[in-house]
Design a protein around this motif. Sequence first.
Motif, PDB file in Angstrom:
ATOM      1  N   CYS A  32       0.802  -1.224   0.000  1.00  0.00           N
ATOM      2  CA  CYS A  32       0.000   0.000   0.000  1.00  0.00           C
ATOM      3  C   CYS A  32       0.839   1.281   0.000  1.00  0.00           C
ATOM      4  CB  CYS A  32      -0.889  -0.030   1.240  1.00  0.00           C
ATOM      5  SG  CYS A  32      -1.904   1.433   1.419  1.00  0.00           S
ATOM      6  N   TRP A  34      -0.252   4.272   0.462  1.00  0.00           N
ATOM      7  CA  TRP A  34      -0.680   5.108   1.595  1.00  0.00           C
ATOM      8  C   TRP A  34       0.118   4.723   2.854  1.00  0.00           C
ATOM      9  CZ3 TRP A  34      -2.862   9.392   3.070  1.00  0.00           C
ATOM     10  CH2 TRP A  34      -3.433   9.508   4.342  1.00  0.00           C
ATOM     11  N   ALA A  35       0.313   3.444   3.047  1.00  0.00           N
ATOM     12  CA  ALA A  35       1.078   2.978   4.213  1.00  0.00           C
ATOM     13  C   ALA A  35       2.543   3.381   4.078  1.00  0.00           C
ATOM     14  CB  ALA A  35       0.946   1.463   4.354  1.00  0.00           C
ATOM     15  N   GLY A  40       0.189   4.765   7.131  1.00  0.00           N
ATOM     16  CA  GLY A  40      -1.021   3.975   6.874  1.00  0.00           C
ATOM     17  C   GLY A  40      -2.056   4.027   7.974  1.00  0.00           C
ATOM     18  N   CYS A  41      -3.002   3.114   7.894  1.00  0.00           N
ATOM     19  CA  CYS A  41      -4.135   3.067   8.821  1.00  0.00           C
ATOM     20  C   CYS A  41      -3.680   2.453  10.147  1.00  0.00           C
ATOM     21  CB  CYS A  41      -5.267   2.258   8.192  1.00  0.00           C
ATOM     22  SG  CYS A  41      -5.779   2.930   6.589  1.00  0.00           S
ATOM     23  N   CYS A  44      -3.656  -1.439  10.495  1.00  0.00           N
ATOM     24  CA  CYS A  44      -3.280  -2.269   9.347  1.00  0.00           C
ATOM     25  C   CYS A  44      -1.808  -2.664   9.347  1.00  0.00           C
ATOM     26  CB  CYS A  44      -3.598  -1.526   8.050  1.00  0.00           C
ATOM     27  SG  CYS A  44      -3.137  -2.475   6.594  1.00  0.00           S
ATOM     28  N   SER A  87      -2.006  -6.409  -0.887  1.00  0.00           N
ATOM     29  CA  SER A  87      -1.639  -5.650   0.323  1.00  0.00           C
ATOM     30  C   SER A  87      -1.675  -4.154   0.056  1.00  0.00           C
ATOM     31  CB  SER A  87      -0.260  -6.062   0.836  1.00  0.00           C
ATOM     32  OG  SER A  87      -0.182  -7.446   0.953  1.00  0.00           O
ATOM     33  N   GLY A  88      -2.595  -3.747  -0.764  1.00  0.00           N
ATOM     34  CA  GLY A  88      -2.731  -2.332  -1.111  1.00  0.00           C
ATOM     35  C   GLY A  88      -3.819  -2.179  -2.146  1.00  0.00           C
ATOM     36  N   ARG A 122      -8.111   1.453  -2.939  1.00  0.00           N
ATOM     37  CA  ARG A 122      -8.589   2.696  -2.344  1.00  0.00           C
ATOM     38  C   ARG A 122      -9.403   3.433  -3.421  1.00  0.00           C
ATOM     39  NH1 ARG A 122      -6.028   4.981   2.198  1.00  0.00           N
ATOM     40  NH2 ARG A 122      -6.304   7.051   1.271  1.00  0.00           N
ATOM     41  N   GLU A 150     -14.436   1.254   5.935  1.00  0.00           N
ATOM     42  CA  GLU A 150     -14.305   1.094   7.395  1.00  0.00           C
ATOM     43  C   GLU A 150     -15.428   1.770   8.172  1.00  0.00           C
ATOM     44  OE1 GLU A 150     -12.175  -0.945   7.064  1.00  0.00           O
ATOM     45  OE2 GLU A 150     -10.299  -0.291   6.171  1.00  0.00           O
TER      46      GLU A 150
HETATM   47  S1  SF4 Z   1      -6.063  -0.570   5.454  1.00  0.00           S
HETATM   48 FE1  SF4 Z   1      -5.778  -0.424   3.222  1.00  0.00          FE
HETATM   49  S2  SF4 Z   1      -5.395   1.783   2.866  1.00  0.00           S
HETATM   50 FE2  SF4 Z   1      -5.049   1.430   5.044  1.00  0.00          FE
HETATM   51  S3  SF4 Z   1      -2.835   1.065   5.222  1.00  0.00           S
HETATM   52 FE3  SF4 Z   1      -3.862  -0.958   5.047  1.00  0.00          FE
HETATM   53  S4  SF4 Z   1      -3.809  -1.464   2.883  1.00  0.00           S
HETATM   54 FE4  SF4 Z   1      -3.397   0.758   3.061  1.00  0.00          FE
END
Ligand code: SF4
Length: 338
Positions: A32, A34-35, A40-41, A44, A87-88, A122, A150
Amino acid sequence: MSSLPAQVEWIRGTVAGRPGHRLMVVLAAPGCAWARRTGGCTNCGFAAAFGTSRPVSPAELTAQLQEALRRIPAAEAGPVELDLFCSGSFFNPDEIPASAQAELLRIGAAHPAVRSLLVETRPEYATPERLGAARDACAGKALEIAIGLESASPVLLSRIHKGFYFDDFAAAAARVAAAGLGLVVYVLQKPIDTREGEALLDAVATIQRVFETGRELSLPTRVALEPCFVVPGTPLARACDEGRYRPPWLWSVLAVLVHTHALGRIQVGLSDEGMSASHRPRNCERCSVRLRKALSEFNASQRLSDLLALDCGCRDEWLSEIAAEGLSPANLSRGETP
Ligand code: SF4
Ligand SMILES: [Zn+2]
């Protein structure tokens, strides 16, 4: 050379309403963005667990998929759902190159036992062009786009550090509908810094909004309700280890289903095997196994009757916890509006 997938699982399940199997493939891919860019989240660990953090070529990715498809037994008549995870975001060309996106789907859809396919993304990467190319690559087989919304609440989305809001999700859902595809929406029950009852109400409200959006768009929609578990090395794990977080009670998961199961198809995520008890959704030691079994049966049947027949002394403890938040205890798992 990453010619082997990060993980492959062959799982018995329901596919298009019939008994079948899921082939769950986690491609070895960069993980990911974003991560990698922001941490990231908060719950996660996917990118850290599986991400290669380096580009993976289209040839490597297709070799991985071909390797994974060998797990489908030769005599398998289907139906098989092929879940292609990375994983993304599948549609982020920096994670899965554009040419590989179509090629992976084409190879997967060409397998005779595969009835439907699913990829995750995403919202920002789900452009009309990429969705259209993906649909065409599946050559008439069903394709579902899974989005990790989420929560519909901006407050909870900020706690998760999701980096997008409900409107971004709804705009992507409209693009998925315009492309003629299906939608799967992950709903996270009880993210970090969220209390038990607050999380329960949020999951109900989120599922209601998701199905409402699907109805407005005439978009086939299902929900994957994910009772939050604790992945080592995440901010959520720190909160849990410091006593600031407890994963949701299974009674709360049941309460969410009571209020939402009539709205559409809901699957409850139960993949937390191997985790310590303190890191996974649970009731007491006496009834957790029974509840999990009944939730798994709900996934297949979509019927609540077995779950509603269950009871245990720990239900009073759960009721006291949510009553302390001002929620009316009597109504929460027996079908009245919370
Ligand atoms: S939940 Fe999804 S968007 Fe958030 S860090 Fe994990 S893989 Fe990335
Ligand atoms: Zn119990």
